[in-house]
Design a protein around this motif. Structure first.
Motif, PDB file in Angstrom:
ATOM      1  N   GLU A   1     -26.708 -29.927   1.339  1.00 13.46           N
ATOM      2  CA  GLU A   1     -27.415 -29.070   0.468  1.00 13.46           C
ATOM      3  C   GLU A   1     -27.733 -29.626  -0.987  1.00 13.46           C
ATOM      4  OE1 GLU A   1     -25.920 -24.828   0.610  1.00 13.46           O
ATOM      5  OE2 GLU A   1     -24.148 -26.043   1.446  1.00 13.46           O
ATOM      6  N   GLU A   2     -29.084 -29.372  -1.509  1.00 13.85           N
ATOM      7  CA  GLU A   2     -29.240 -29.677  -2.811  1.00 13.85           C
ATOM      8  C   GLU A   2     -28.456 -28.998  -3.680  1.00 13.85           C
ATOM      9  OE1 GLU A   2     -31.265 -32.311  -5.691  1.00 13.85           O
ATOM     10  OE2 GLU A   2     -31.463 -32.186  -3.260  1.00 13.85           O
ATOM     11  N   LEU A   3     -27.790 -29.642  -4.894  1.00 11.29           N
ATOM     12  CA  LEU A   3     -27.014 -29.004  -5.606  1.00 11.29           C
ATOM     13  C   LEU A   3     -27.634 -28.941  -7.048  1.00 11.29           C
ATOM     14  CD1 LEU A   3     -23.753 -31.199  -5.009  1.00 11.29           C
ATOM     15  CD2 LEU A   3     -24.324 -28.883  -4.127  1.00 11.29           C
ATOM     16  N   THR A   4     -27.401 -27.846  -7.677  1.00  9.82           N
ATOM     17  CA  THR A   4     -27.720 -27.572  -9.020  1.00  9.82           C
ATOM     18  C   THR A   4     -27.036 -27.614 -10.117  1.00  9.82           C
ATOM     19  OG1 THR A   4     -27.226 -25.366  -8.876  1.00  9.82           O
ATOM     20  CG2 THR A   4     -29.253 -25.742  -7.990  1.00  9.82           C
ATOM     21  N   VAL A   5     -27.557 -28.101 -11.373  1.00  7.18           N
ATOM     22  CA  VAL A   5     -26.478 -28.276 -12.571  1.00  7.18           C
ATOM     23  C   VAL A   5     -26.859 -27.177 -13.623  1.00  7.18           C
ATOM     24  CG1 VAL A   5     -26.148 -30.735 -12.090  1.00  7.18           C
ATOM     25  CG2 VAL A   5     -28.095 -30.085 -13.478  1.00  7.18           C
ATOM     26  N   LYS A   6     -25.866 -26.698 -14.107  1.00 11.15           N
ATOM     27  CA  LYS A   6     -26.010 -25.705 -15.068  1.00 11.15           C
ATOM     28  C   LYS A   6     -25.177 -25.882 -16.365  1.00 11.15           C
ATOM     29  CE  LYS A   6     -27.547 -22.159 -11.647  1.00 11.15           C
ATOM     30  NZ  LYS A   6     -27.067 -20.541 -10.921  1.00 11.15           N
ATOM     31  N   PRO A   7     -25.676 -26.115 -17.565  1.00  7.87           N
ATOM     32  CA  PRO A   7     -24.946 -26.406 -18.595  1.00  7.87           C
ATOM     33  C   PRO A   7     -24.404 -24.591 -19.151  1.00  7.87           C
ATOM     34  CG  PRO A   7     -26.858 -27.204 -18.734  1.00  7.87           C
ATOM     35  CD  PRO A   7     -27.012 -26.612 -17.730  1.00  7.87           C
ATOM     36  N   TRP A   8     -23.355 -24.738 -19.595  1.00  3.28           N
ATOM     37  CA  TRP A   8     -22.737 -23.637 -20.212  1.00  3.28           C
ATOM     38  C   TRP A   8     -21.859 -23.879 -21.389  1.00  3.28           C
ATOM     39  CZ3 TRP A   8     -17.537 -21.656 -20.769  1.00  3.28           C
ATOM     40  CH2 TRP A   8     -17.430 -20.367 -20.920  1.00  3.28           C
ATOM     41  N   ARG A   9     -22.231 -23.027 -22.505  1.00  3.45           N
ATOM     42  CA  ARG A   9     -21.654 -23.168 -23.919  1.00  3.45           C
ATOM     43  C   ARG A   9     -21.547 -22.065 -24.653  1.00  3.45           C
ATOM     44  NH1 ARG A   9     -23.713 -28.532 -27.455  1.00  3.45           N
ATOM     45  NH2 ARG A   9     -21.844 -28.594 -28.645  1.00  3.45           N
ATOM     46  N   VAL A  10     -20.099 -21.778 -25.230  1.00  4.56           N
ATOM     47  CA  VAL A  10     -20.005 -20.926 -25.927  1.00  4.56           C
ATOM     48  C   VAL A  10     -19.055 -21.306 -27.046  1.00  4.56           C
ATOM     49  CG1 VAL A  10     -19.918 -19.005 -24.337  1.00  4.56           C
ATOM     50  CG2 VAL A  10     -17.678 -20.363 -24.913  1.00  4.56           C
ATOM     51  N   PRO A  11     -18.806 -20.792 -28.237  1.00  4.49           N
ATOM     52  CA  PRO A  11     -18.127 -21.344 -29.280  1.00  4.49           C
ATOM     53  C   PRO A  11     -16.616 -21.951 -28.703  1.00  4.49           C
ATOM     54  CG  PRO A  11     -19.027 -19.401 -30.025  1.00  4.49           C
ATOM     55  CD  PRO A  11     -19.409 -19.500 -28.837  1.00  4.49           C
ATOM     56  N   GLY A  12     -16.355 -23.334 -28.824  1.00  2.00           N
ATOM     57  CA  GLY A  12     -15.133 -23.767 -28.409  1.00  2.00           C
ATOM     58  C   GLY A  12     -15.160 -24.462 -27.206  1.00  2.00           C
ATOM     59  N   LYS A  13     -16.087 -23.899 -26.138  1.00  2.20           N
ATOM     60  CA  LYS A  13     -16.335 -24.560 -24.873  1.00  2.20           C
ATOM     61  C   LYS A  13     -17.671 -24.803 -24.430  1.00  2.20           C
ATOM     62  CE  LYS A  13     -12.573 -21.352 -22.997  1.00  2.20           C
ATOM     63  NZ  LYS A  13     -12.100 -20.494 -21.880  1.00  2.20           N
TER      64      LYS A  13
ATOM     65  N   ARG B   1     -19.260 -26.653 -20.927  1.00  2.00           N
ATOM     66  CA  ARG B   1     -19.068 -27.071 -19.663  1.00  2.00           C
ATOM     67  C   ARG B   1     -20.427 -27.390 -18.924  1.00  2.00           C
ATOM     68  NH1 ARG B   1     -14.364 -23.171 -17.601  1.00  2.00           N
ATOM     69  NH2 ARG B   1     -12.665 -23.714 -18.891  1.00  2.00           N
ATOM     70  N   LEU B   2     -20.499 -28.278 -17.729  1.00  2.00           N
ATOM     71  CA  LEU B   2     -21.706 -28.318 -17.236  1.00  2.00           C
ATOM     72  C   LEU B   2     -21.261 -28.058 -15.617  1.00  2.00           C
ATOM     73  CD1 LEU B   2     -24.579 -29.514 -16.697  1.00  2.00           C
ATOM     74  CD2 LEU B   2     -23.636 -31.565 -16.006  1.00  2.00           C
ATOM     75  N   TYR B   3     -21.646 -26.871 -14.975  1.00  5.60           N
ATOM     76  CA  TYR B   3     -21.513 -26.799 -13.598  1.00  5.60           C
ATOM     77  C   TYR B   3     -22.447 -27.242 -12.554  1.00  5.60           C
ATOM     78  CZ  TYR B   3     -18.012 -23.438 -15.577  1.00  5.60           C
ATOM     79  OH  TYR B   3     -16.900 -22.786 -15.998  1.00  5.60           O
TER      80      TYR B   3
END
Length: 322
Positions: free
Chosen positions: A2-14, A16-18
């Motif tokens: 399967e083709e994978l997707t990338v999703k950045p996620w950011r909040v104060p102090g964290k 991540r890239l999923y």
């Protein structure tokens, strides 16, 4: 796959890239902590693709991310008993899964794929470099007469590695992986690295046409002259085991083997830790070892071992006698 997707996620102090499977609620395959550089692998079979997508994002996003380190969740089988309907069972306490940290394996360009090497790749490169020192006229004359412009010891070693490489070829048909001419930072190389169900073998080819070879517990004699083949092969196997264990995240045993080619006679005065065999019989000798690794681990070790970058991280200087 399967083709994978990338999703950045950011909040104060964290931050991540999923990396997820496709879809609105696609399962997480892996995620990168952009502050520490740690990559956590959630689904092992997607590891290579997920790491490639993460590395692609790090290059193209313009953000500064620390060097990546991979943490892989070790899967262990847990025995479970079926609860009795008549007697309530205590709720099991969740157990934290152990994390194994391994170095980050970058995407592999074609020129870094050691699976492309032919037997004798290291010595062939040395011969060609040496030929460039001669004039064009000398090189043309050598080509017409089908002669190589190198010393006899180098050419003999090259022929020995090519002969052993040809004898190892049948193992590929039954699920083994074979690499040749593994370059090391010291400038030397490992003639052959063979990966199969019994484990990993570092095979050192020794070409001694018409010679009498005697094998002792500490030394190998060729026509009564002693050579430190055993010591060098043990050293080669030990550091290969340390390197592959570090990069694979599990114990990788490595067995040293010397494949003697062209000898008139091989006599065994002892049984050393290094296996000394007739190069003509190398495939059957290795196949006779007892199995140890399932196919997925063979493939994992091969994925690591074929990458030139991995071997460039090997410390220390190797010993090698031709």
């Amino acid at each position: 796959m399967e083709e994978l997707t990338v999703k950045p996620w950011r909040v104060p102090g964290k931050w991540r890239l999923y990396v997820n499977k496709p879809g609105v609620r696609g399962d997480s395959v892996a995620w990168l902590d952009c502050l520490s550089g740690v990559v956590t692998i959630d689904i092992p079979e997607f590891e290579a693709v997920a790491l490639a997508r993460i590395e692609e994002w790090c290059r193209s996003s313009g953000n500064t991310v620390p060097p990546r380190t991979v943490r892989r969740r070790e899967e262990g089988a847990r025995s479970r008993t079926k609860p009795s309907a008549s007697q309530p069972q205590p709720q099991p306490q969740p157990q934290p899964q152990p994390q194994v940290s391994v170095p980050f394996l970058p995407p592999m360009p074609d020129e870094d794929d050691l699976a492309r090497n032919l037997p004798g790749a290291g010595l062939e490169s040395l011969v060609r470099e040496g030929e460039e020192r001669y004039s064009l006229l000398v090189r043309l004359a050598a080509r017409v007469s089908r002669q190589r412009l190198a010393d006899m010891a180098t050419l003999r070693g090259l022929e020995g590695e090519q002969l052993v490489g040809a004898r190892l070829e049948p193992l590929k048909a039954v699920g083994w992986r074979v690499l040749h001419g593994i370059p090391l930072p010291s400038g030397s190389d490992i003639d052959h690295v063979v990966i199969g169900p019994p484990g990993v073998f570092t095979v050192n080819s020794k070409h001694h046409p018409g010679a009498t070879v005697w094998v002792g517990d500490k030394i190998v004699k060729v026509n009564r002259n002693g050579f430190p083949y055993l010591e060098n092969s043990e050293f080669e196997a030990r550091r290969t085991a340390r390197l592959l264990t570090e990069w694979c995240g599990f114990e990788v045993p490595v067995h040293p083997v010397i494949a003697v080619v062209g000898a008139q006679k091989i006599t065994y005065g002892a049984t050393p830790a290094v296996e000394v065999v007739d190069g003509e019989q190398i495939a059957s000798v290795l196949a006779a070892h007892q199995g140890e690794f399932p196919p997925n681990r063979v493939d994992r070790i091969f994925t690591i071992a074929r990458h030139r970058h991995v071997w460039s991280q090997l410390g220390g200087h190797g010993k090698k006698s031709r």
